[in-house]
Design an enzyme around this catalytic site. Structure first.
Site, PDB file in Angstrom:
ATOM      1  N   ILE A   1      -2.073   3.907   4.702  1.00 56.44           N
ATOM      2  CA  ILE A   1      -1.050   3.879   5.745  1.00 56.44           C
ATOM      3  C   ILE A   1      -1.729   3.612   7.094  1.00 56.44           C
ATOM      4  O   ILE A   1      -2.732   4.249   7.417  1.00 56.44           O
ATOM      5  CB  ILE A   1      -0.299   5.229   5.769  1.00 56.44           C
ATOM      6  CG1 ILE A   1       0.438   5.419   4.435  1.00 56.44           C
ATOM      7  CG2 ILE A   1       0.657   5.312   6.937  1.00 56.44           C
ATOM      8  CD1 ILE A   1       0.777   6.856   4.131  1.00 56.44           C
TER       9      ILE A   1
ATOM     10  N   ASN B   1       3.949  -6.756   6.270  1.00 53.30           N
ATOM     11  CA  ASN B   1       3.612  -6.221   4.947  1.00 53.30           C
ATOM     12  C   ASN B   1       4.580  -6.794   3.922  1.00 53.30           C
ATOM     13  O   ASN B   1       5.695  -7.191   4.271  1.00 53.30           O
ATOM     14  CB  ASN B   1       3.758  -4.692   4.978  1.00 53.30           C
ATOM     15  CG  ASN B   1       3.408  -4.045   3.649  1.00 53.30           C
ATOM     16  OD1 ASN B   1       2.403  -4.375   3.023  1.00 53.30           O
ATOM     17  ND2 ASN B   1       4.258  -3.134   3.189  1.00 53.30           N
TER      18      ASN B   1
ATOM     19  N   HIS C   1       6.487  -5.673   0.337  1.00 53.16           N
ATOM     20  CA  HIS C   1       6.795  -4.494  -0.475  1.00 53.16           C
ATOM     21  C   HIS C   1       7.567  -4.936  -1.719  1.00 53.16           C
ATOM     22  O   HIS C   1       8.490  -5.747  -1.608  1.00 53.16           O
ATOM     23  CB  HIS C   1       7.631  -3.507   0.357  1.00 53.16           C
ATOM     24  CG  HIS C   1       7.954  -2.270  -0.407  1.00 53.16           C
ATOM     25  ND1 HIS C   1       7.033  -1.268  -0.603  1.00 53.16           N
ATOM     26  CD2 HIS C   1       9.075  -1.885  -1.058  1.00 53.16           C
ATOM     27  CE1 HIS C   1       7.581  -0.315  -1.348  1.00 53.16           C
ATOM     28  NE2 HIS C   1       8.816  -0.668  -1.633  1.00 53.16           N
TER      29      HIS C   1
ATOM     30  N   ASN D   1      -1.429 -12.067  -3.667  1.00 58.25           N
ATOM     31  CA  ASN D   1      -0.643 -12.527  -2.508  1.00 58.25           C
ATOM     32  C   ASN D   1      -1.536 -13.270  -1.522  1.00 58.25           C
ATOM     33  O   ASN D   1      -1.166 -14.318  -0.998  1.00 58.25           O
ATOM     34  CB  ASN D   1       0.026 -11.338  -1.808  1.00 58.25           C
ATOM     35  CG  ASN D   1       1.308 -10.926  -2.499  1.00 58.25           C
ATOM     36  OD1 ASN D   1       2.335 -11.579  -2.343  1.00 58.25           O
ATOM     37  ND2 ASN D   1       1.240  -9.865  -3.289  1.00 58.25           N
TER      38      ASN D   1
HETATM   39  C1  GRF Z   1       1.983  -6.343  -4.264  1.00 56.51           C
HETATM   40  O1  GRF Z   1       2.796  -6.130  -5.383  1.00 56.51           O
HETATM   41  C2  GRF Z   1       2.659  -5.871  -3.007  1.00 56.51           C
HETATM   42  O2  GRF Z   1       4.031  -5.824  -3.097  1.00 56.51           O
HETATM   43  C3  GRF Z   1       2.133  -4.479  -2.813  1.00 56.51           C
HETATM   44  O3  GRF Z   1       0.833  -4.515  -3.340  1.00 56.51           O
HETATM   45  C4  GRF Z   1       0.717  -5.526  -4.323  1.00 56.51           C
HETATM   46  C5  GRF Z   1      -0.503  -6.328  -4.013  1.00 56.51           C
HETATM   47  O4  GRF Z   1      -0.830  -7.216  -5.041  1.00 56.51           O
HETATM   48  N1  GRF Z   1       2.222  -4.126  -1.412  1.00 56.51           N
HETATM   49  P1  GRF Z   1      -1.981  -8.276  -4.822  1.00 56.51           P
HETATM   50  O5  GRF Z   1      -3.251  -7.521  -4.496  1.00 56.51           O
HETATM   51  O6  GRF Z   1      -1.567  -9.194  -3.707  1.00 56.51           O
HETATM   52  O7  GRF Z   1      -2.103  -9.004  -6.120  1.00 56.51           O
END
Ligand code: GRF
Length: 212
Positions: free
Chosen positions: A99, A114, A116, A19
């Site tokens: 958290i 965030n 999710h 991400n």
């Molecule tokens: C993602 O799937 C997100 O939804 C969750 O953690 C994961 C992180 O993946 N909160 P990356 O490290 O960004 O590949």
């Protein structure tokens, strides 16, 4: 709030950082008017730190302390100080597995988001894609939301739906959700950077998924 100068973002992650990479690349190509001021991880060898380093972006590991699911007091203060020193205006959690509560959220009130991997409020908590598969839903997805004191309960900014296909495993479904995340998260960060998101209580307005 609209920004004359690029929005300074701080990114926190514990994992591979896909991400973050999508957001950094959208910034790099000029799609998002923001600047990665700092990347922090609680995991020394996390992929997210490597993604930052290869892009010449400032990144640091900070020792998380004695707990497994949260930062201890010293670590929390170190995270807050590093982000403040970097002049961060928005904190983007990208796979950060601890958290954040109390002092941290007070320090950056209303400025932490965030992503999710489900359509909240369904399936908060860990392995949301697996929860969705085990429950038998036919559509799941991902959600970008502000972070409040609860677990995955903050005001929702944007969501993208993802179909559950016959024959999906936890792995194939997770990958399909992550593809959606890599579209949704940069789009939301871009909207925040352009000052388009308004928040009133738990209701937000202004995110246009079509704009991207
Ligand atoms: C993602 O799937 C997100 O939804 C969750 O953690 C994961 C992180 O993946 N909160 P990356 O490290 O960004 O590949």
């Amino acid at each position: 709030m609209s920004h004359a100068s690029p929005l300074r973002i701080g990114v926190l992650g514990s994992g591979k950082g896909s991400n973050f990479a999508a957001i950094a690349d959208a910034i790099g190509s000029g799609t998002i008017a923001a600047q990665v001021a700092l990347v922090l991880s609680d995991v020394a060898g996390a992929g997210i730190l490597a993604h930052a380093t290869t892009r010449n972006l400032p990144a640091r590991f900070i020792e998380p302390g004695k707990f497994r699911t949260k930062l201890d007091e010293t670590a929390e203060a170190a995270f807050v100080q590093a982000l403040r020193e970097a002049g961060v205006e928005l904190i983007v959690l990208a796979g950060f597995m601890r958290i954040l509560k109390g002092e941290f959220l007070r320090a950056f009130e209303g400025r932490v988001i965030n992503i999710h991997p489900s359509l909240l409020p369904s399936f908060p908590g860990l392995e949301a894609w697996k929860q969705a598969l085990d429950y038998g839903v036919k559509v799941t997805g991902c959600t970008v939301h502000y972070v409040d004191q609860g677990i995955d309960t903050g005001a929702i900014i944007g969501q993208e739906a993802v179909p559950v296909m016959a024959g999906d495993t936890a792995g194939t479904l997770h990958e399909r959700i992550q593809e959606a995340e890599r579209r949704l998260y940069p789009a939301v960060v871009g909207a925040i950077a352009r000052g388009e998101i308004q928040v009133r209580g738990r209701l937000t307005r202004g995110f246009d998924p079509a704009r991207g």
